[in-house]
Design an enzyme around this catalytic site. Sequence first.
Site, PDB file in Angstrom:
ATOM      1  N   ASP A 523       0.768  -1.251   0.000  1.00  0.00           N
ATOM      2  CA  ASP A 523       0.000   0.000   0.000  1.00  0.00           C
ATOM      3  C   ASP A 523       0.805   1.311   0.000  1.00  0.00           C
ATOM      4  O   ASP A 523       1.133   1.841  -1.036  1.00  0.00           O
ATOM      5  CB  ASP A 523      -0.995  -0.008   1.167  1.00  0.00           C
ATOM      6  CG  ASP A 523      -2.043  -1.111   1.024  1.00  0.00           C
ATOM      7  OD1 ASP A 523      -1.782  -2.070   0.272  1.00  0.00           O
ATOM      8  OD2 ASP A 523      -3.105  -1.026   1.651  1.00  0.00           O
ATOM      9  N   GLU A 757      -3.642  -7.590  12.905  1.00  0.00           N
ATOM     10  CA  GLU A 757      -3.208  -7.341  11.530  1.00  0.00           C
ATOM     11  C   GLU A 757      -1.731  -6.934  11.471  1.00  0.00           C
ATOM     12  O   GLU A 757      -0.995  -7.319  10.575  1.00  0.00           O
ATOM     13  CB  GLU A 757      -4.073  -6.225  10.935  1.00  0.00           C
ATOM     14  CG  GLU A 757      -3.769  -5.909   9.480  1.00  0.00           C
ATOM     15  CD  GLU A 757      -4.636  -4.781   8.937  1.00  0.00           C
ATOM     16  OE1 GLU A 757      -5.185  -4.001   9.747  1.00  0.00           O
ATOM     17  OE2 GLU A 757      -4.765  -4.676   7.708  1.00  0.00           O
TER      18      GLU A 757
HETATM   19  C1  6A9 Z   1     -11.175  -1.577   2.448  1.00  0.00           C
HETATM   20  C2  6A9 Z   1     -12.749  -1.443   4.339  1.00  0.00           C
HETATM   21  C3  6A9 Z   1     -15.480  -2.066   6.640  1.00  0.00           C
HETATM   22  C4  6A9 Z   1      -4.354  -4.332   3.319  1.00  0.00           C
HETATM   23  O1  6A9 Z   1      -5.294  -8.272   4.157  1.00  0.00           O
HETATM   24  C5  6A9 Z   1      -5.939  -7.713   3.072  1.00  0.00           C
HETATM   25  C6  6A9 Z   1      -5.178  -6.499   2.570  1.00  0.00           C
HETATM   26  C7  6A9 Z   1      -3.769  -6.884   2.173  1.00  0.00           C
HETATM   27  O2  6A9 Z   1      -3.802  -7.666   1.025  1.00  0.00           O
HETATM   28  C8  6A9 Z   1      -2.899  -5.697   1.902  1.00  0.00           C
HETATM   29  O3  6A9 Z   1      -1.593  -6.120   1.692  1.00  0.00           O
HETATM   30  N1  6A9 Z   1      -5.179  -5.463   3.606  1.00  0.00           N
HETATM   31  C9  6A9 Z   1      -2.935  -4.726   3.047  1.00  0.00           C
HETATM   32  O4  6A9 Z   1      -2.147  -3.609   2.775  1.00  0.00           O
HETATM   33  C10 6A9 Z   1      -6.541  -5.044   3.997  1.00  0.00           C
HETATM   34  C11 6A9 Z   1      -7.267  -4.360   2.882  1.00  0.00           C
HETATM   35  C12 6A9 Z   1      -8.640  -3.999   3.258  1.00  0.00           C
HETATM   36  C13 6A9 Z   1      -9.302  -3.164   2.195  1.00  0.00           C
HETATM   37  C14 6A9 Z   1     -10.739  -2.982   2.511  1.00  0.00           C
HETATM   38  C15 6A9 Z   1     -12.574  -1.442   2.860  1.00  0.00           C
HETATM   39  C16 6A9 Z   1     -14.119  -1.777   4.702  1.00  0.00           C
HETATM   40  O5  6A9 Z   1     -14.299  -1.579   6.082  1.00  0.00           O
END
Ligand code: 6A9
Length: 787
Positions: A523, A757
Site C-alpha cells: 500500500d 493485523e
Molecule cells: C477496504 C474497508 C469495513 C491491506 O489483508 C488484506 C489487505 C492486504 O492484502 C494488503 O496487503 N489489507 C494490506 O495492505 C486489507 C485491505 C482492506 C481493504 C478494505 C474497505 C471496509 O471496512
Amino acid sequence: ARRRRRKLTLGRRVVTLHPSPRVLDANSSSPAVSPERYWGTYRPQVYFGMKTRSPRSVVTGLMWMRQFAEMDGNLRHTCEQGDHLLGYGWLMHDGVSFGVQEVHDREFTLTTEFVKRMGGDHGGDWTWRITAKQHSTASSAPVISLMFYAATDVQGSLQAHVEEKNRLSSVTGTSEELGNFKITFGKPSAGEGASGKYARYNYLQTKSPGLDKLTDIVKNSLNHKFTFSPTKGEKRPYFAVDSYKVTNHQNQQKDPKMESDFVVHQVTVQTPFQIEVLFESGSFRERPNQLVGSVLTDELEKRKVAFDEKFESSFGLQAKGFTSSQIEFAKAALSNMLGGMGYFFGQSVVQSAYNEHPVLYPEGPLLTAVPSRSFFPRGFLWDEGFHQLLISKWDTQLTQEVIAHWLDLINVEGWIPREQILDDEARSKVPSEFIVQHNENANPPTLFLALQELLEQLDAQPELSSSQTMIPFLRRLYPRLQIWFEWFNTTQAGPIASSYRWRGRDKDTNIFLNPKTLTSGLDDYPRASHPSADERHVDLYCWMTLASGIMANVARILGEPHQVYENTHHALSNNDLLNKLHWSENLHAFSDYGNHTQAVSLQQEKVFVPPGQPRHQFPVARLVRSVRKAPKLQYVNALGYVSLFPFLLQILTPDSPKMEHILRDIQDPDRLWTPYGLRSLSRSDPLYMKRNTEHDAPYWRGAIWININYLAVRALHHYGSIEGPYKEKAATLYQELRTNLINNVYKQYMDTGYIWEQYSDSTGRGQGSHPFTGWSALTVLIMAEEY
Ligand code: 6A9
C-alpha cells in the site's frame, strides 16, 4: 462504427474466462463427489454459522443478545469490531468435520461446537452445542436470547413447526442440493444430564430479500411486549422477535421470486445453560442413533483427541518444548485460519480501459481463507498464498482445492481480480469506491510460494496419496499458470529489459505524500514520488524471479517445454543483473528506481471548497503535498521491506557481499530491528510513520507485519544453514528474530484475546483489524520451524 465494435469486443475480454478446461470439475464440490466437505463453517463473516459448498446454499446461523442490559439492541450476528467482544475464535477446527469456538462477550462466554456425521447423499448430519457461562466478574447471571436461524437463498423452502404456542421445535426444508432435511432445536439445560431450565420461546417466520438483510429483519421485528417470569413474583419485559409479524414490510416492492424463506428460533434463558441443534439429512436412513447428548459428547471428545494428535505430528510444538499455553495459542491460530475459510459464490465488478463503466465478471465459486473475519471477510489474492503456506502443512488436498478455485477465476487475458467481493453480503462491507477491480492491476503472485511448498512435498514424499493427486492437479493447472505468468511478464514489464513495474499506482500526486501502490500489497510503502513509466520495482522483480523458477519446475515435472522459463529464471537470478537494476550505492541497499524527489511534505493550504458544498464561500485549510525540489530519475532510497526482497525470496547468492549490508540493516535498531520483529520501514527513513494524507495514517511505514517477517525468518534459516561467509551471522539472527516474533504475537494474544493485523514497532502492541488470523497465523510455522 468499426472502432466502436472493436471497443465492445475488447471490452468483453476482461469478463471472458480463460478457455482451458477448469481445474475443478463442475461437480467437484458437490455432496456426491465431496460429501465430507459439503457442510462447513464457510461463513467467516458471522460469529457462528454453516452453509454448504454450493451456489445458493441454505444458510444456518446464530444471533444473540443480552436481555435487561443497560443498552438495548446489543444484537450480535456478523463479526464486528464495534461489538467490542473480549475475544472470539476457534480453539480447535480441523477444516472438515468439527470445531470448538469460544466467543467472549462482555459478561458471558458462549462456546460454539459443531460435529458432522457422514451418511446419505447430501453431506450428512451435524449437531451444534452452544454452552453459555457467565464470567466470574459478572454481578449476576445474565439472561441471554439465542436466535438460531435458517435461511434459503432464492432456491429451496423452509417450514416452521411450532409446539407449545411459541416454541419452534423444528424446521423442515428442502433445497436442490440438500434434498429434504430437518433441523431440531433442543431445549436448554443446565448441562448434560441436568434437568431443564426456565426458558421463553419466540419465533419469526418471514421472507428475506437477501442474506445481507437478515440482521436488519431481526432487529426490525424485535418487540418488547414479552414477559420473562422465572418465578412467581418476578416479571420482566424482554425483547423478542415477534412471531405474529409474518411478512416483512421492507420487501414489498421486491420481486417475490427473489424472496427467500427465513426462520428464527429464539430461546431466552439465564446462564449457565447448554443447547443443542441437530441437522438431519432426509437421505440418511440407517442412523444408529441421534447425534445429541452423550453421543455428541463422546464424538466431540474423539475429534478433540484426533485433532491434538494431528496437530502435534504436523507441528511438533510439544517436542520443541513449548508451554501448553503457547501450544493452545498455536492451535487457535491454525484453527482460525481453517475455521475462517469461506465458500463464496458470485460476480466481481471489474473494469478495463475498454469499458466506459464497470461490468460484471462471470459468476463463480471461491473457496478461500480470509484475512480477517470482522473487517475483510473475503478473498485477497496475495494474502491467500501466505494462508496456504500454513494450510498446506495441515491438509495438502485443501490447498490444492483452494489454488484451483483461484486459478479457475482467471480470465482470457491471464488476469485474476485481486480482491474478491462476490456477493451482496461481501459488497455490504465494502465502500463502493473500493469494489471495482481493474484489469491492469496485479497483486504479488504468492500462490507460487504455495506451489513451491507443494512441489517440495511431492519431492520429499512421492508415495503419499496427496502426492498422487498432485500431478493430475498440476497438469490441469498448468495452462492457467502459463497465462498467469505471461500476464505478469507482459503487463507489468518495466522500462528496460528484465525490469518490472507495478501498474495502478495512485495518480493524484498532489494530495498524497507518496502516491500509494495498493497493487504491490504494501500500500503506502514509499516508492518514487512521481509515478511514471520509468519506474522499476525491486519487489516485483523478485516475485518474477520466484515465479519463473516455479514455472520451470512445474513444466519440467510435467514434461512440458521449460526452456523459456528456465532462461527467464536464470537471467533474473543473476545477481549482477539484480545489482545493476536495483542496488543503490548511496543507500547501500536494494531499491526501486524512478522519477523521484525526497523533498516532499504535506503542507496546510487554504482552498475554496467547490460551490454547492457547505461553506463554499469560505476558504478552508487542507493538507496538500508540496514539492520543494523537482524530481529526477534516480533510486528511491527507502529502506525497509522492499529493499529486503532479494534476501526475503532467497535470490541473493549466499556469498553475495550485499548480504553484509542486509544483515547489518536488519539488526540495526535505528533501522529495522525491534524487540518484536522487523519493522516495515527504517526508523531513519524520512517517511517513517508519516501519514499519507490528513485522513490516511501510516500503514506499511514502520509497523511490523507477520507475512514479511515470516519470509525474513525463513530466509535467515536458509542462509543460516547453507555454506557461506554469512552463515553464522544469519543463524544467530534467525534465533533472535524467531524468538521475538513468537513471544510478542503470543503475548498480545494473551493480553488482548486477539491475533492482530500488524504490531507496533515501538510497543509491540497489536493494531489494525482484529481478529486477523490470515497471515499473522504464520506464527505457527515460525514456532514449528517449518519453512
Ligand atoms: C477496504 C474497508 C469495513 C491491506 O489483508 C488484506 C489487505 C492486504 O492484502 C494488503 O496487503 N489489507 C494490506 O495492505 C486489507 C485491505 C482492506 C481493504 C478494505 C474497505 C471496509 O471496512
